[in-house]
Scaffold this motif. Structure first.
Motif, mmCIF file in Angstrom:
data_model
loop_
_atom_site.group_PDB
_atom_site.id
_atom_site.type_symbol
_atom_site.label_atom_id
_atom_site.label_comp_id
_atom_site.label_asym_id
_atom_site.label_seq_id
_atom_site.Cartn_x
_atom_site.Cartn_y
_atom_site.Cartn_z
ATOM 1 N N PHE A 116 0.842 -1.193 0.000
ATOM 2 C CA PHE A 116 0.000 0.000 0.000
ATOM 3 C C PHE A 116 0.877 1.242 0.000
ATOM 4 C CE2 PHE A 116 -2.110 -3.408 2.334
ATOM 5 C CZ PHE A 116 -3.266 -3.552 1.580
ATOM 6 N N CYS A 117 0.347 2.308 -0.553
ATOM 7 C CA CYS A 117 1.148 3.536 -0.627
ATOM 8 C C CYS A 117 1.215 4.254 0.718
ATOM 9 C CB CYS A 117 0.626 4.455 -1.721
ATOM 10 S SG CYS A 117 -1.083 4.933 -1.553
ATOM 11 N N ASP A 118 0.175 4.111 1.568
ATOM 12 C CA ASP A 118 0.210 4.727 2.898
ATOM 13 C C ASP A 118 -0.775 4.012 3.829
ATOM 14 O OD1 ASP A 118 -2.335 5.668 2.220
ATOM 15 O OD2 ASP A 118 -1.637 7.687 1.764
ATOM 16 N N ASP A 119 -0.809 4.458 5.084
ATOM 17 C CA ASP A 119 -1.655 3.812 6.087
ATOM 18 C C ASP A 119 -3.144 3.958 5.786
ATOM 19 O OD1 ASP A 119 0.439 2.840 7.552
ATOM 20 O OD2 ASP A 119 0.473 4.509 8.977
ATOM 21 N N SER A 120 -3.545 5.087 5.220
ATOM 22 C CA SER A 120 -4.965 5.272 4.937
ATOM 23 C C SER A 120 -5.440 4.292 3.870
ATOM 24 C CB SER A 120 -5.275 6.714 4.533
ATOM 25 O OG SER A 120 -4.643 7.029 3.316
ATOM 26 N N CYS A 121 -4.616 4.029 2.864
ATOM 27 C CA CYS A 121 -4.972 3.035 1.844
ATOM 28 C C CYS A 121 -5.032 1.632 2.447
ATOM 29 C CB CYS A 121 -3.982 3.061 0.684
ATOM 30 S SG CYS A 121 -4.325 4.371 -0.505
ATOM 31 N N ARG A 122 -4.077 1.311 3.324
ATOM 32 C CA ARG A 122 -4.066 0.001 3.980
ATOM 33 C C ARG A 122 -5.325 -0.172 4.822
ATOM 34 N NH1 ARG A 122 -2.641 -1.016 8.935
ATOM 35 N NH2 ARG A 122 -1.425 0.889 9.104
ATOM 36 N N ASN A 123 -5.681 0.856 5.601
ATOM 37 C CA ASN A 123 -6.893 0.791 6.421
ATOM 38 C C ASN A 123 -8.145 0.665 5.568
ATOM 39 O OD1 ASN A 123 -5.579 0.912 8.875
ATOM 40 N ND2 ASN A 123 -5.624 3.143 8.945
ATOM 41 N N HIS A 124 -8.221 1.449 4.507
ATOM 42 C CA HIS A 124 -9.382 1.407 3.615
ATOM 43 C C HIS A 124 -9.536 0.018 2.993
ATOM 44 C CE1 HIS A 124 -12.390 2.723 0.767
ATOM 45 N NE2 HIS A 124 -11.657 2.224 -0.216
ATOM 46 N N TYR A 125 -8.443 -0.542 2.512
ATOM 47 C CA TYR A 125 -8.465 -1.864 1.882
ATOM 48 C C TYR A 125 -8.914 -2.930 2.884
ATOM 49 C CZ TYR A 125 -6.788 -6.034 -0.536
ATOM 50 O OH TYR A 125 -6.707 -7.259 -1.141
ATOM 51 N N ASN A 126 -8.324 -2.925 4.078
ATOM 52 C CA ASN A 126 -8.689 -3.931 5.089
ATOM 53 C C ASN A 126 -10.115 -3.762 5.576
ATOM 54 O OD1 ASN A 126 -6.285 -5.399 5.100
ATOM 55 N ND2 ASN A 126 -5.298 -3.887 6.410
ATOM 56 N N ASN A 127 -10.593 -2.541 5.697
ATOM 57 C CA ASN A 127 -11.983 -2.321 6.085
ATOM 58 C C ASN A 127 -12.936 -2.865 5.034
ATOM 59 O OD1 ASN A 127 -11.356 -1.149 8.526
ATOM 60 N ND2 ASN A 127 -11.447 0.942 7.742
ATOM 61 N N GLN A 128 -12.599 -2.687 3.762
ATOM 62 C CA GLN A 128 -13.440 -3.224 2.692
ATOM 63 C C GLN A 128 -13.440 -4.745 2.711
ATOM 64 O OE1 GLN A 128 -12.049 -1.403 -0.965
ATOM 65 N NE2 GLN A 128 -13.968 -0.262 -1.083
ATOM 66 N N MET A 129 -12.284 -5.339 2.960
ATOM 67 C CA MET A 129 -12.182 -6.801 2.976
ATOM 68 C C MET A 129 -12.968 -7.398 4.147
ATOM 69 S SD MET A 129 -10.555 -7.500 0.308
ATOM 70 C CE MET A 129 -10.257 -9.239 0.505
ATOM 71 N N ASN A 130 -13.026 -6.683 5.256
ATOM 72 C CA ASN A 130 -13.716 -7.194 6.436
ATOM 73 C C ASN A 130 -15.170 -6.758 6.518
ATOM 74 O OD1 ASN A 130 -11.449 -8.532 7.394
ATOM 75 N ND2 ASN A 130 -10.686 -6.678 8.369
ATOM 76 N N ASP A 131 -15.608 -5.927 5.610
ATOM 77 C CA ASP A 131 -16.973 -5.403 5.658
ATOM 78 C C ASP A 131 -17.842 -6.149 4.650
ATOM 79 O OD1 ASP A 131 -19.064 -3.770 6.472
ATOM 80 O OD2 ASP A 131 -18.680 -2.329 4.871
ATOM 81 N N ASN A 132 -18.152 -7.386 4.958
ATOM 82 C CA ASN A 132 -19.037 -8.147 4.100
ATOM 83 C C ASN A 132 -20.050 -8.869 4.966
ATOM 84 O OD1 ASN A 132 -17.795 -10.468 5.103
ATOM 85 N ND2 ASN A 132 -16.295 -10.490 3.472
ATOM 86 N N TYR A 133 -21.001 -9.511 4.341
ATOM 87 C CA TYR A 133 -22.084 -10.165 5.084
ATOM 88 C C TYR A 133 -21.561 -11.235 6.028
ATOM 89 C CZ TYR A 133 -25.970 -13.150 6.213
ATOM 90 O OH TYR A 133 -26.870 -13.913 6.898
ATOM 91 N N ALA A 134 -20.614 -12.047 5.559
ATOM 92 C CA ALA A 134 -20.126 -13.162 6.379
ATOM 93 C C ALA A 134 -19.511 -12.668 7.679
ATOM 94 C CB ALA A 134 -19.121 -13.992 5.595
ATOM 95 N N SER A 135 -18.646 -11.667 7.613
ATOM 96 C CA SER A 135 -18.026 -11.194 8.851
ATOM 97 C C SER A 135 -19.052 -10.497 9.743
ATOM 98 C CB SER A 135 -16.842 -10.275 8.558
ATOM 99 O OG SER A 135 -17.259 -9.112 7.900
ATOM 100 N N ALA A 136 -20.022 -9.812 9.160
ATOM 101 C CA ALA A 136 -21.071 -9.178 9.959
ATOM 102 C C ALA A 136 -21.925 -10.241 10.643
ATOM 103 C CB ALA A 136 -21.934 -8.278 9.084
ATOM 104 N N HIS A 137 -22.228 -11.301 9.929
ATOM 105 C CA HIS A 137 -23.032 -12.389 10.504
ATOM 106 C C HIS A 137 -22.279 -13.063 11.648
ATOM 107 C CE1 HIS A 137 -25.928 -15.601 10.761
ATOM 108 N NE2 HIS A 137 -24.950 -16.491 10.620
ATOM 109 N N VAL A 138 -21.005 -13.355 11.454
ATOM 110 C CA VAL A 138 -20.190 -13.973 12.500
ATOM 111 C C VAL A 138 -20.108 -13.055 13.713
ATOM 112 C CG1 VAL A 138 -17.837 -14.712 13.094
ATOM 113 C CG2 VAL A 138 -18.872 -15.425 10.939
ATOM 114 N N ARG A 139 -19.924 -11.767 13.486
ATOM 115 C CA ARG A 139 -19.854 -10.796 14.580
ATOM 116 C C ARG A 139 -21.173 -10.779 15.363
ATOM 117 N NH1 ARG A 139 -17.702 -7.090 11.856
ATOM 118 N NH2 ARG A 139 -19.593 -6.244 10.977
#
Length: 129
Positions: free
Chosen positions: A23-46
């Motif tokens: 990633f080019c910086d921390d904000s891109c890394r955070n944005h990417y990881n938030n998108q990867m973890n923000d799906n139905y499956a992880s919300a359901h498990v949570r």
């Protein structure tokens, strides 16, 4: 030797720096990881984990002040406290008549339609070290 340009996984801009950088910086890394973890499956498990933890907390609060390992309680009182009977971590059947349902180390079994026996698990753990 051909050098390929590395691009940021989030914004697709060129990356400068370490060879293993993604990633080019921390904000891109955070944005990417938030998108990867923000799906139905992880919300359901949570949501399921939150229900299980709430069930455990309700059973613990019933048993802890009594300093006992079991107590008979009205099923309606558990429901009013927010207990969900459909969510368990384990099912144990010591004999043909008894069915125990656990939320981690706290459990219950039905006595009749209106009452349940809440217990703290005292069995030896199979995976204890």
């Amino acid at each position: 030797m051909k050098i390929t340009a590395r691009i940021c996984l989030a914004c697709e801009s060129p990356i400068v720096g370490r060879i293993d950088k993604k990633f080019c910086d921390d904000s891109c890394r955070n944005h990417y990881n938030n998108q990867m973890n923000d799906n139905y499956a992880s919300a359901h498990v949570r949501n399921v984990n939150n229900i299980l933890r709430r069930n455990r907390r309700i059973l613990e609060e019933l048993l802890a002040p009594l300093k006992q390992k079991k107590v008979v309680i009205a099923r309606q009182r558990l429901v009013e406290a927010g207990f969900h009977f459909g969510y368990i971590t384990e099912h144990h059947q010591p004999n043909k008549k008894s069915h125990y349902y656990y939320c981690y180390e706290y459990g219950y079994r039905s006595i009749d339609q209106e009452k349940v026996l809440a217990i703290k698990d005292t069995r030896k753990k199979r995976f204890a070290r």
